[in-house]
Motif scaffolding. Structure first.
Motif, PDB file in Angstrom:
ATOM      1  N   MET A 143      48.747  47.139  37.272  1.00 57.34           N
ATOM      2  CA  MET A 143      49.790  46.750  38.183  1.00 57.34           C
ATOM      3  C   MET A 143      49.653  47.599  39.436  1.00 57.34           C
ATOM      4  O   MET A 143      49.883  48.789  39.403  1.00 57.34           O
ATOM      5  N   PRO A 154      54.095  47.216  41.749  1.00 54.12           N
ATOM      6  CA  PRO A 154      55.129  46.551  40.961  1.00 54.12           C
ATOM      7  C   PRO A 154      56.443  46.430  41.728  1.00 54.12           C
ATOM      8  O   PRO A 154      56.783  47.270  42.553  1.00 54.12           O
ATOM      9  N   ASN A 186      61.668  46.091  36.028  1.00 58.14           N
ATOM     10  CA  ASN A 186      60.580  46.971  35.581  1.00 58.14           C
ATOM     11  C   ASN A 186      61.132  48.387  35.455  1.00 58.14           C
ATOM     12  O   ASN A 186      60.725  49.300  36.167  1.00 58.14           O
ATOM     13  N   VAL A 215      58.717  51.497  34.619  1.00 57.13           N
ATOM     14  CA  VAL A 215      57.752  51.827  35.672  1.00 57.13           C
ATOM     15  C   VAL A 215      58.382  52.759  36.699  1.00 57.13           C
ATOM     16  O   VAL A 215      57.759  53.704  37.164  1.00 57.13           O
ATOM     17  N   ALA A 268      49.375  51.166  26.836  1.00 56.18           N
ATOM     18  CA  ALA A 268      50.484  51.141  27.782  1.00 56.18           C
ATOM     19  C   ALA A 268      51.766  50.774  27.054  1.00 56.18           C
ATOM     20  O   ALA A 268      51.761  49.948  26.141  1.00 56.18           O
ATOM     21  N   VAL A 314      55.598  49.476  28.079  1.00 55.98           N
ATOM     22  CA  VAL A 314      56.358  48.929  29.186  1.00 55.98           C
ATOM     23  C   VAL A 314      57.809  48.768  28.740  1.00 55.98           C
ATOM     24  O   VAL A 314      58.081  48.182  27.698  1.00 55.98           O
ATOM     25  N   GLN A 338      61.206  47.081  29.894  1.00 52.55           N
ATOM     26  CA  GLN A 338      61.783  46.128  30.833  1.00 52.55           C
ATOM     27  C   GLN A 338      63.165  45.714  30.355  1.00 52.55           C
ATOM     28  O   GLN A 338      63.465  45.739  29.166  1.00 52.55           O
TER      29      GLN A 338
END
Length: 105
Positions: free
Chosen positions: A1, A4, A21, A24, A65, A67, A69
């Motif tokens: 990404m 982002p 996000n 992130v 990774a 993530v 969200q």
């Protein structure tokens, strides 16, 4: 990404979805209290709200990774108000991220 977005729209189960996000930008998951604050903000615009906080793992031989969200399912009854809802969600995310930074020693 490479670049982002904090909040963007996506395809939801029954309409559109606002995606944050969160991990992130915050480097962590959203807390339960933060999710409830988001719900309260959205209930000023909606009769009911569905929010999903998700932790997803992507693993390959050379990369791992995680993530974090947050999704807000936008009901069809809210069509035409997506910009207002996105503004509320973005303000919530920015506040939640900044609040933890203010509390850090």
């Amino acid at each position: 990404m490479s670049d982002p977005a904090l909040v963007f729209t996506g395809e939801g189960r029954t309409g559109s979805r606002l995606v944050v996000n969160f991990g992130v930008f915050a480097g962590r998951e959203a807390t339960e209290a933060e999710i409830y604050r988001l719900a309260q903000a959205l209930l000023e615009e909606l009769d009911s709200v569905e929010i999903v906080a998700e932790q997803r793992y992507q693993v390959a031989a050379d990369v791992e990774a995680t993530v974090h969200q947050v999704y807000v399912e936008v009901p069809r009854s809210a069509e035409g108000r997506e910009a207002r809802l996105m503004s509320l969600v973005r303000a919530w995310a920015e506040d939640a991220i900044a609040e933890r930074r203010r509390l850090a020693p």
